[in-house]
Motif scaffolding. Structure first.
Motif, PDB file in Angstrom:
ATOM      1  N   LEU A 195       0.838  -1.206   0.000  1.00  9.71           N
ATOM      2  CA  LEU A 195       0.000   0.000   0.000  1.00  9.71           C
ATOM      3  C   LEU A 195       0.873   1.256   0.000  1.00  9.71           C
ATOM      4  CD1 LEU A 195      -3.252   0.669   1.907  1.00  9.71           C
ATOM      5  CD2 LEU A 195      -1.376   2.280   2.212  1.00  9.71           C
ATOM      6  N   ILE A 196       1.916   1.264   0.823  1.00 11.88           N
ATOM      7  CA  ILE A 196       2.786   2.451   0.904  1.00 11.88           C
ATOM      8  C   ILE A 196       3.560   2.641  -0.399  1.00 11.88           C
ATOM      9  CG2 ILE A 196       4.773   3.448   2.105  1.00 11.88           C
ATOM     10  CD1 ILE A 196       3.703   2.036   4.657  1.00 11.88           C
ATOM     11  N   LYS A 197       3.990   1.543  -1.019  1.00  9.98           N
ATOM     12  CA  LYS A 197       4.665   1.646  -2.319  1.00  9.98           C
ATOM     13  C   LYS A 197       3.737   2.270  -3.347  1.00  9.98           C
ATOM     14  CE  LYS A 197       7.913  -2.226  -1.813  1.00  9.98           C
ATOM     15  NZ  LYS A 197       8.247  -3.618  -2.265  1.00  9.98           N
ATOM     16  N   GLY A 198       2.453   1.891  -3.295  1.00  5.22           N
ATOM     17  CA  GLY A 198       1.464   2.465  -4.210  1.00  5.22           C
ATOM     18  C   GLY A 198       1.300   3.965  -3.978  1.00  5.22           C
TER      19      GLY A 198
ATOM     20  N   PHE B 289       3.626   5.958  -2.750  1.00  2.00           N
ATOM     21  CA  PHE B 289       4.864   6.557  -3.273  1.00  2.00           C
ATOM     22  C   PHE B 289       4.742   6.813  -4.771  1.00  2.00           C
ATOM     23  CE2 PHE B 289       8.174   5.021   0.092  1.00  2.00           C
ATOM     24  CZ  PHE B 289       7.631   5.915   0.985  1.00  2.00           C
ATOM     25  N   ASP B 290       4.231   5.796  -5.505  1.00  2.00           N
ATOM     26  CA  ASP B 290       4.071   5.949  -6.959  1.00  2.00           C
ATOM     27  C   ASP B 290       3.075   7.056  -7.284  1.00  2.00           C
ATOM     28  OD1 ASP B 290       5.832   3.863  -7.330  1.00  2.00           O
ATOM     29  OD2 ASP B 290       4.268   2.334  -7.544  1.00  2.00           O
ATOM     30  N   MET B 291       2.000   7.146  -6.498  1.00  2.00           N
ATOM     31  CA  MET B 291       0.949   8.130  -6.715  1.00  2.00           C
ATOM     32  C   MET B 291       1.471   9.558  -6.517  1.00  2.00           C
ATOM     33  SD  MET B 291      -2.598   8.559  -4.546  1.00  2.00           S
ATOM     34  CE  MET B 291      -2.740   6.799  -4.394  1.00  2.00           C
ATOM     35  N   LEU B 292       2.352   9.725  -5.526  1.00  2.00           N
ATOM     36  CA  LEU B 292       2.822  11.068  -5.153  1.00  2.00           C
ATOM     37  C   LEU B 292       4.226  11.375  -5.678  1.00  2.00           C
ATOM     38  CD1 LEU B 292       1.558  11.096  -1.445  1.00  2.00           C
ATOM     39  CD2 LEU B 292       0.453  12.111  -3.440  1.00  2.00           C
ATOM     40  N   GLU B 293       4.726  10.533  -6.560  1.00  2.00           N
ATOM     41  CA  GLU B 293       6.098  10.698  -7.066  1.00  2.00           C
ATOM     42  C   GLU B 293       6.284  12.033  -7.769  1.00  2.00           C
ATOM     43  OE1 GLU B 293       9.346   8.313  -9.863  1.00  2.00           O
ATOM     44  OE2 GLU B 293       7.255   7.671  -9.785  1.00  2.00           O
ATOM     45  N   MET B 294       5.327  12.412  -8.633  1.00  2.00           N
ATOM     46  CA  MET B 294       5.450  13.665  -9.378  1.00  2.00           C
ATOM     47  C   MET B 294       5.374  14.870  -8.437  1.00  2.00           C
ATOM     48  SD  MET B 294       6.049  12.898 -12.454  1.00  2.00           S
ATOM     49  CE  MET B 294       5.847  14.522 -13.162  1.00  2.00           C
ATOM     50  N   LYS B 295       4.486  14.801  -7.452  1.00  2.00           N
ATOM     51  CA  LYS B 295       4.350  15.905  -6.491  1.00  2.00           C
ATOM     52  C   LYS B 295       5.644  16.093  -5.711  1.00  2.00           C
ATOM     53  CE  LYS B 295       1.107  17.597  -2.975  1.00  2.00           C
ATOM     54  NZ  LYS B 295       0.530  18.675  -3.791  1.00  2.00           N
TER      55      LYS B 295
END
Length: 347
Positions: free
Chosen positions: A201-204, A206-212
């Motif tokens: 879940l946390i890896k997901g 991280f991927d979601m907020l990578e651009m931010k």
């Protein structure tokens, strides 16, 4: 009668003994001078004086005290004190004092609680008004500008409509968060408890907020390589919301080229603790107790450059508490912050 001799009885007894002694002494002198002195007559007279004096004094004292105490009870009953209203009226001063002290403490606590709630209510409505006013005025300004003639300019029209759309989006975001936190507070929002891998879940997230995070050159990292899954028992969607809010906050208030580190540790046999640590601005100790209040912002300037509804941390707290878990915060100003929360670990 109570275990201890009532003070009114002691008062009546001592007074009656004193009166009996004086009257008996006078009678003894009278008998000695004018009649034959008889010890049995003197003792009988002394006992009779003491007994009847005690009855009269006790009756009079109780009536006097009762009338005064009853007035106190009547006055307190007007204030709807259930503990005094339902009980018998006592003339024992010690018991009465204890009841009055308890009543006063309860009322003081009730008044202080009401004052805190009233202050909280004023702040809440003020904050809601402020949060809604900004995007509303923004949308209104752009629409009025378009109606005043800017609509004829195609480039300007598109630009203003996009900005108005963002204002409406922010309004929707605030209302949605308000609706959610209200449901959490009254217990209307049910949790869908399931078993899932918190590492995944946390890896997901991280991927979601990578651009931010990339915009501020902030690295999203784990404290170590979690090669094995860690299964927890919770509402996956809500816990994801918690992790997203905490990491978004760490990005917002993190230092450029800083880090946001997540760690997962075994707390006790059936508990894990998830920590989100950053090396950002940190929070002054004086603000920490109010950090989870709705719309509370450390930045008193009212700047909204970082966006958000101001409800993120309040929602996080309510979600964690809805799971019967705990959330903690440690922070040093200009050093960084660490938010952590517990979850139930599955076997």
């Amino acid at each position: 009668m109570q275990a201890k001799f009532k003070k009114s009885y002691r008062f009546a007894l001592k007074t009656s003994l004193f009166l009996s002694f004086l009257i008996t002494l006078l009678m003894s002198l009278f008998l000695y001078v004018f009649y034959t002195f008889n010890i049995w007559v003197v003792l009988a007279f002394a006992f009779s004086c003491c007994f009847f004096s005690f009855l009269v004094i006790q009756f009079r004292a109780e009536r006097l005290i009762y009338r005064r105490v009853k007035k106190i009870y009547d006055d307190l009953t007007l204030l709807e004190s259930a503990s005094l209203h339902n009980g018998p009226i006592t003339t024992d001063m010690n018991t009465l004092t204890q009841e009055i002290d308890k009543f006063a403490r309860d009322k003081k606590l009730e008044i202080e609680t009401l004052k805190i709630r009233e202050q909280y209510r004023k702040e809440f409505f003020g904050n809601v008004s402020h949060e809604l006013k900004t995007p509303l005025f923004t949308v209104q300004g752009y629409i009025l500008t378009l109606l005043d003639g800017a609509m004829d300019n195609e480039a300007l029209r598109e630009k203003y409509l996009i900005r108005a759309s963002k204002g409406v989006e922010r309004l929707t975001y605030i209302v949605k968060d308000l609706d959610m936190i209200t449901k959490l507070e009254v217990g209307d929002l049910s949790l869908k408890i399931e078993v899932f891998d918190i590492v995944e879940l946390i890896k997901g997230v991280f991927d979601m907020l990578e651009m931010k995070a990339h915009k501020k050159k902030i690295s999203l990292i784990f404290d170590t390589n979690y090669s094995k899954p860690i299964f927890v028992n919770a509402d996956k969607e809500r816990i994801q919301q918690v992790v997203v809010n905490l990491i978004v906050n760490s990005i917002k208030y993190g230092r450029e080229r800083g880090t946001t580190e997540v760690s997962i540790e075994n707390l006790i046999k059936n508990k894990v603790i998830v920590r989100v640590t950053d090396n950002g601005e940190g929070i002054n100790k004086v603000h920490i107790p109010r950090l989870f209040e709705r719309f509370f912002r450390v930045d008193k300037s009212g700047s909204r450059k970082e966006g958000g509804s101001g409800l993120g941390l309040a929602i996080v707290k309510h979600i964690i508490e809805a799971h019967d878990e705990k959330i903690y915060i440690e922070s040093d100003f200009n050093v960084g912050s660490e938010f952590s929360f517990t979850l139930e670990k599955t076997k």
